[in-house]
Enzyme design. Structure first.
Site, mmCIF file in Angstrom:
data_model
loop_
_atom_site.group_PDB
_atom_site.id
_atom_site.type_symbol
_atom_site.label_atom_id
_atom_site.label_comp_id
_atom_site.label_asym_id
_atom_site.label_seq_id
_atom_site.Cartn_x
_atom_site.Cartn_y
_atom_site.Cartn_z
ATOM 1 N N CYS A 130 39.854 -33.458 -119.593
ATOM 2 C CA CYS A 130 39.664 -34.441 -118.261
ATOM 3 C C CYS A 130 38.576 -34.033 -117.590
ATOM 4 O O CYS A 130 37.656 -33.244 -117.688
ATOM 5 C CB CYS A 130 40.943 -33.755 -117.382
ATOM 6 S SG CYS A 130 42.387 -34.075 -118.109
ATOM 7 N N CYS B 251 38.969 -20.774 -130.242
ATOM 8 C CA CYS B 251 39.154 -21.595 -131.446
ATOM 9 C C CYS B 251 38.578 -21.176 -132.918
ATOM 10 O O CYS B 251 38.988 -21.629 -133.865
ATOM 11 C CB CYS B 251 39.049 -22.907 -131.021
ATOM 12 S SG CYS B 251 37.302 -23.248 -130.319
ATOM 13 N N SER C 247 27.781 -37.566 -130.470
ATOM 14 C CA SER C 247 27.778 -36.087 -130.149
ATOM 15 C C SER C 247 26.585 -35.325 -130.842
ATOM 16 O O SER C 247 26.283 -34.173 -130.478
ATOM 17 C CB SER C 247 29.066 -35.419 -130.088
ATOM 18 O OG SER C 247 29.722 -35.617 -131.069
ATOM 19 N N CYS D 288 33.724 -18.398 -124.242
ATOM 20 C CA CYS D 288 35.093 -18.491 -124.862
ATOM 21 C C CYS D 288 34.815 -18.822 -126.386
ATOM 22 O O CYS D 288 33.990 -19.940 -126.569
ATOM 23 C CB CYS D 288 35.978 -19.542 -124.266
ATOM 24 S SG CYS D 288 37.753 -19.558 -125.319
ATOM 25 N N ASP E 113 29.091 -31.771 -135.329
ATOM 26 C CA ASP E 113 29.438 -30.513 -134.318
ATOM 27 C C ASP E 113 30.563 -29.908 -134.784
ATOM 28 O O ASP E 113 30.639 -28.628 -134.320
ATOM 29 C CB ASP E 113 29.544 -31.132 -132.841
ATOM 30 C CG ASP E 113 30.491 -32.370 -132.877
ATOM 31 O OD1 ASP E 113 31.570 -32.012 -132.995
ATOM 32 O OD2 ASP E 113 29.995 -33.232 -132.367
ATOM 33 N N GLY F 16 37.814 -38.438 -120.876
ATOM 34 C CA GLY F 16 39.139 -38.813 -121.065
ATOM 35 C C GLY F 16 39.476 -40.257 -120.765
ATOM 36 O O GLY F 16 38.699 -41.019 -119.830
ATOM 37 N N ASN G 53 40.813 -30.258 -114.085
ATOM 38 C CA ASN G 53 40.588 -30.435 -115.558
ATOM 39 C C ASN G 53 40.669 -28.936 -116.018
ATOM 40 O O ASN G 53 40.395 -27.742 -115.488
ATOM 41 C CB ASN G 53 39.027 -30.684 -115.552
ATOM 42 C CG ASN G 53 38.420 -30.467 -116.937
ATOM 43 O OD1 ASN G 53 37.192 -29.918 -116.788
ATOM 44 N ND2 ASN G 53 39.140 -30.694 -117.892
ATOM 45 N N GLY G 54 41.332 -28.942 -117.206
ATOM 46 C CA GLY G 54 41.587 -27.771 -117.899
ATOM 47 C C GLY G 54 43.015 -27.519 -118.306
ATOM 48 O O GLY G 54 44.136 -28.176 -118.090
ATOM 49 N N TYR H 97 30.283 -29.917 -128.033
ATOM 50 C CA TYR H 97 30.837 -31.230 -128.559
ATOM 51 C C TYR H 97 31.130 -31.972 -127.067
ATOM 52 O O TYR H 97 30.721 -33.346 -127.250
ATOM 53 C CB TYR H 97 32.010 -31.255 -129.253
ATOM 54 C CG TYR H 97 32.930 -32.375 -129.162
ATOM 55 C CD1 TYR H 97 32.583 -33.465 -129.822
ATOM 56 C CD2 TYR H 97 34.143 -32.650 -128.469
ATOM 57 C CE1 TYR H 97 33.359 -34.810 -129.746
ATOM 58 C CE2 TYR H 97 34.803 -33.704 -128.477
ATOM 59 C CZ TYR H 97 34.437 -34.670 -129.094
ATOM 60 O OH TYR H 97 35.127 -36.037 -129.119
HETATM 61 P P1 AMP Z 1 38.356 -34.325 -137.500
HETATM 62 O O1 AMP Z 1 38.290 -35.683 -137.839
HETATM 63 O O2 AMP Z 1 39.894 -34.129 -136.998
HETATM 64 O O3 AMP Z 1 37.928 -33.313 -138.323
HETATM 65 O O4 AMP Z 1 37.538 -34.302 -136.052
HETATM 66 C C1 AMP Z 1 36.219 -34.056 -136.107
HETATM 67 C C2 AMP Z 1 35.484 -35.077 -135.230
HETATM 68 O O5 AMP Z 1 36.207 -35.049 -134.017
HETATM 69 C C3 AMP Z 1 34.160 -34.520 -134.968
HETATM 70 O O6 AMP Z 1 33.112 -35.676 -135.407
HETATM 71 C C4 AMP Z 1 33.844 -34.080 -133.593
HETATM 72 O O7 AMP Z 1 32.758 -34.861 -132.950
HETATM 73 C C5 AMP Z 1 34.831 -34.607 -132.880
HETATM 74 N N1 AMP Z 1 35.741 -33.835 -132.227
HETATM 75 C C6 AMP Z 1 35.654 -32.502 -132.101
HETATM 76 N N2 AMP Z 1 36.517 -31.752 -131.296
HETATM 77 C C7 AMP Z 1 37.171 -32.798 -130.572
HETATM 78 C C8 AMP Z 1 38.111 -32.944 -129.469
HETATM 79 N N3 AMP Z 1 38.646 -31.626 -129.026
HETATM 80 N N4 AMP Z 1 38.597 -33.940 -129.059
HETATM 81 C C9 AMP Z 1 38.002 -35.030 -129.780
HETATM 82 N N5 AMP Z 1 37.317 -35.261 -130.720
HETATM 83 C C10 AMP Z 1 36.682 -33.922 -131.058
HETATM 84 FE FE1 SF4 Z 2 36.577 -24.186 -125.627
HETATM 85 FE FE2 SF4 Z 2 37.492 -23.195 -128.174
HETATM 86 FE FE3 SF4 Z 2 37.844 -22.061 -126.031
HETATM 87 FE FE4 SF4 Z 2 39.346 -23.741 -126.002
HETATM 88 S S1 SF4 Z 2 39.366 -22.108 -127.239
HETATM 89 S S2 SF4 Z 2 38.248 -23.067 -124.342
HETATM 90 S S3 SF4 Z 2 37.864 -25.442 -127.163
HETATM 91 S S4 SF4 Z 2 35.988 -22.566 -126.823
#
Ligand code: AMP
Ligand code: SF4
Length: 478
Positions: free
Chosen positions: A12, A450, A293, A447, A356, A38, A112-113, A252
């Site tokens: 958000c 992930c 991005s 962080c 990314d 968002g 946000n968060g 990203y």
């Molecule tokens: P995917 O197609 O599921 O592998 O998603 C990867 C693509 O989604 C990449 O091109 C990223 O730029 C974008 N992306 C990465 N993280 C997110 C996110 N949390 N929300 C939306 N898009 C994302």
């Molecule tokens: Fe960001 Fe990944 Fe940590 Fe979530 S787990 S706050 S996406 S670094």
């Protein structure tokens, strides 16, 4: 920001303004520049000094608001919110800012968060008689603040914030004051700006440029800022904890023209691309980035590798983010609608495609096959972050372990699945060094959960996901 376990995380953006004759208009422009955070809903609450007025709806900022709606939001203080939610929880009630009116006081909150202890707090509040209108974490915050019924004091608000665990960047309107607060680890960005005699708060500094505000400073972890007729008053609701700013904001999420923690995002991404060219070079004819991005990172990769940067992919600007599509089939179609290859650029070429992140693998797989269908001889995928193997519980939708390709397949298996000739990721160390500009003294703490599975907080509500952990451990081979 919902407390549901699966997939209700939200990304958000928040915005707040104090002391501007057209506070709602300012907020509209601010939210518009935060739209990338968002796209599902937007809302504005204004205060004219006596009462709070709200307007909100589903969709993009330009769809929710028009001149006549803004004209009906008179006041000199406002907060606003843009919202993203993945599945299920799309109800109108959950669109923020939330507004709470009682006979004695009014309070509006935007957040946000993602809180990791919202379910627990909510159960305790319900046991004590609270009745919730929404499924949003933000309402938990409001109930904590309003517990006891009397006019909330700053002391009570701070005590309430201290009970929250997770990531939260909050703006509030209360008692003619604009309040901003950031979680003790500073997991989300939140900045203060100034335009004339007005103050603005925003999730990203790109929102300052559009309203003509100058950047003043970032809100600090654990900080509680009250803006009123006396100016800006800073105090802390909590001791700052170990810093854990979200690395995905750099990689990203944030807009390239924003500054996060003093660093320009475009510059950081360009450096990430450069680093990737050093750590994972490849012989190729052209470099291209996945718009938007990854353009900065691709430029950096091209510069460092001395392979020409070309516009190999074009983005159709009128399609939302593919992630928003709920089913895999729709997501696949979303990628096709969104991106097209430039045949003349890639035909007969060895192409490096910089992105990314790989989440489910949908985007990379489609891009590789599109480029090959358009005549690319080889396609080499370079990712400016490590493999995402673990879900995020802090408000960025990185999905559940079972859907994360890197949680289930090795790098080589992933390469095969997406059909690339080679696939390389940046390591966590390399990524963090770039973000810290190779300056150890700058190491502000990130962080990386992930990527590594090391969550910077207890994960409370989410610790009931052992099957997810098993899955990721069982199948993770890279
Ligand atoms: P995917 O197609 O599921 O592998 O998603 C990867 C693509 O989604 C990449 O091109 C990223 O730029 C974008 N992306 C990465 N993280 C997110 C996110 N949390 N929300 C939306 N898009 C994302
Ligand atoms: Fe960001 Fe990944 Fe940590 Fe979530 S787990 S706050 S996406 S670094």
């Amino acid at each position: 920001m919902s407390s549901d376990i699966k997939g209700l995380n939200e990304e958000c953006g928040v915005f707040g303004v104090y002391n501007h004759v057209q506070a709602a208009h300012m907020t509209y422009y601010g939210l518009h520049s935060l739209q990338h955070r968002g796209q599902e809903g937007a809302g504005i609450v204004v205060s004219d000094g006596d009462k709070l007025e709200q307007s909100k709806g589903h969709g993009l900022v330009t769809e929710v608001f028009d001149e006549s709606k803004l004209a009906h939001l008179p006041g000199q203080k406002a907060i606003g919110h843009v919202r993203y939610s993945t599945t299920g929880d799309k109800s109108y009630e959950n669109i923020q800012p939330l507004l709470f009116q009682s006979q004695t006081n009014t309070l509006s909150v935007a957040h946000n968060g993602n809180l990791v202890n919202a379910s627990r707090l909510r159960s305790a509040l319900e046991d004590e008689g609270s009745i919730f209108q929404t499924t949003s974490d933000t309402e938990v915050i409001a109930h904590l603040i309003r517990k006891g019924g009397k006019q909330p004091s700053h002391k009570r608000i701070k005590a309430s914030l201290k009970q929250l665990e997770g990531a939260f960047a909050i703006v509030m309107l209360h008692d003619n004051q604009l309040i901003a607060a950031l979680d003790p680890r500073g997991m989300r960005p939140l900045s203060l700006g100034k335009v004339g005699d007005s103050y603005v708060i925003a999730s990203e500094t790109c929102a300052f440029d559009v309203v003509g505000a100058d950047y003043v400073r970032d809100i600090q972890p654990g900080e509680y800022l009250v803006i009123d007729e006396n100016g800006v008053n800073s105090s802390y609701f909590s001791e700052p904890n170990d810093r854990a700013i979200c690395t995905m904001e750099y990689v990203y999420f944030a807009r390239p023209d924003s500054q996060v923690d003093g660093d320009n995002i475009h510059r950081t991404r360009k450096q990430l691309g450069k680093k990737l060219a050093e750590t994972d070079p490849v012989e190729a004819d052209v470099v291209t980035g996945v718009p938007d991005s990854s353009i900065s990172a691709a430029i950096g990769f091209a510069e460092a590798s001395q392979i020409p940067y070309e516009l190999g992919l074009i983005k159709n600007r009128y399609v939302g983010r593919t992630f928003i599509q709920p089913s895999q089939e729709l997501r696949e179609r979303g990628v096709r609608m969104k991106l097209s290859p430039v045949r003349k650029v890639v035909e007969g070429m060895r192409v490096v495609i910089v992105d990314d992140s790989i989440v489910r693998g949908t985007t990379s797989r489609r891009i590789v096959s599109m480029l090959k269908e358009a005549g690319a001889k080889e396609v080499h995928v370079r990712i400016t972050a490590p493999p995402i193997k673990h879900p995020c519980f802090y408000g960025i939708d990185t999905s559940t372990s079972s859907e994360l390709i890197a949680a289930n397949y090795s790098v080589e298996e992933t390469r095969e699945k997406i059909g690339a000739d080679s696939l390389c990721y940046l390591t966590s160390e390399a990524m963090v060094n770039v973000i810290d500009r190779d300056d150890e003294s700058k190491n502000q703490g990130h962080c990386l959960a992930c990527f590594t599975g090391n969550y910077p907080t207890e994960i409370y509500d989410h610790s009931v996901l052992p099957h997810e952990k098993e899955q990721s451990v069982e199948h993770s081979t890279s």
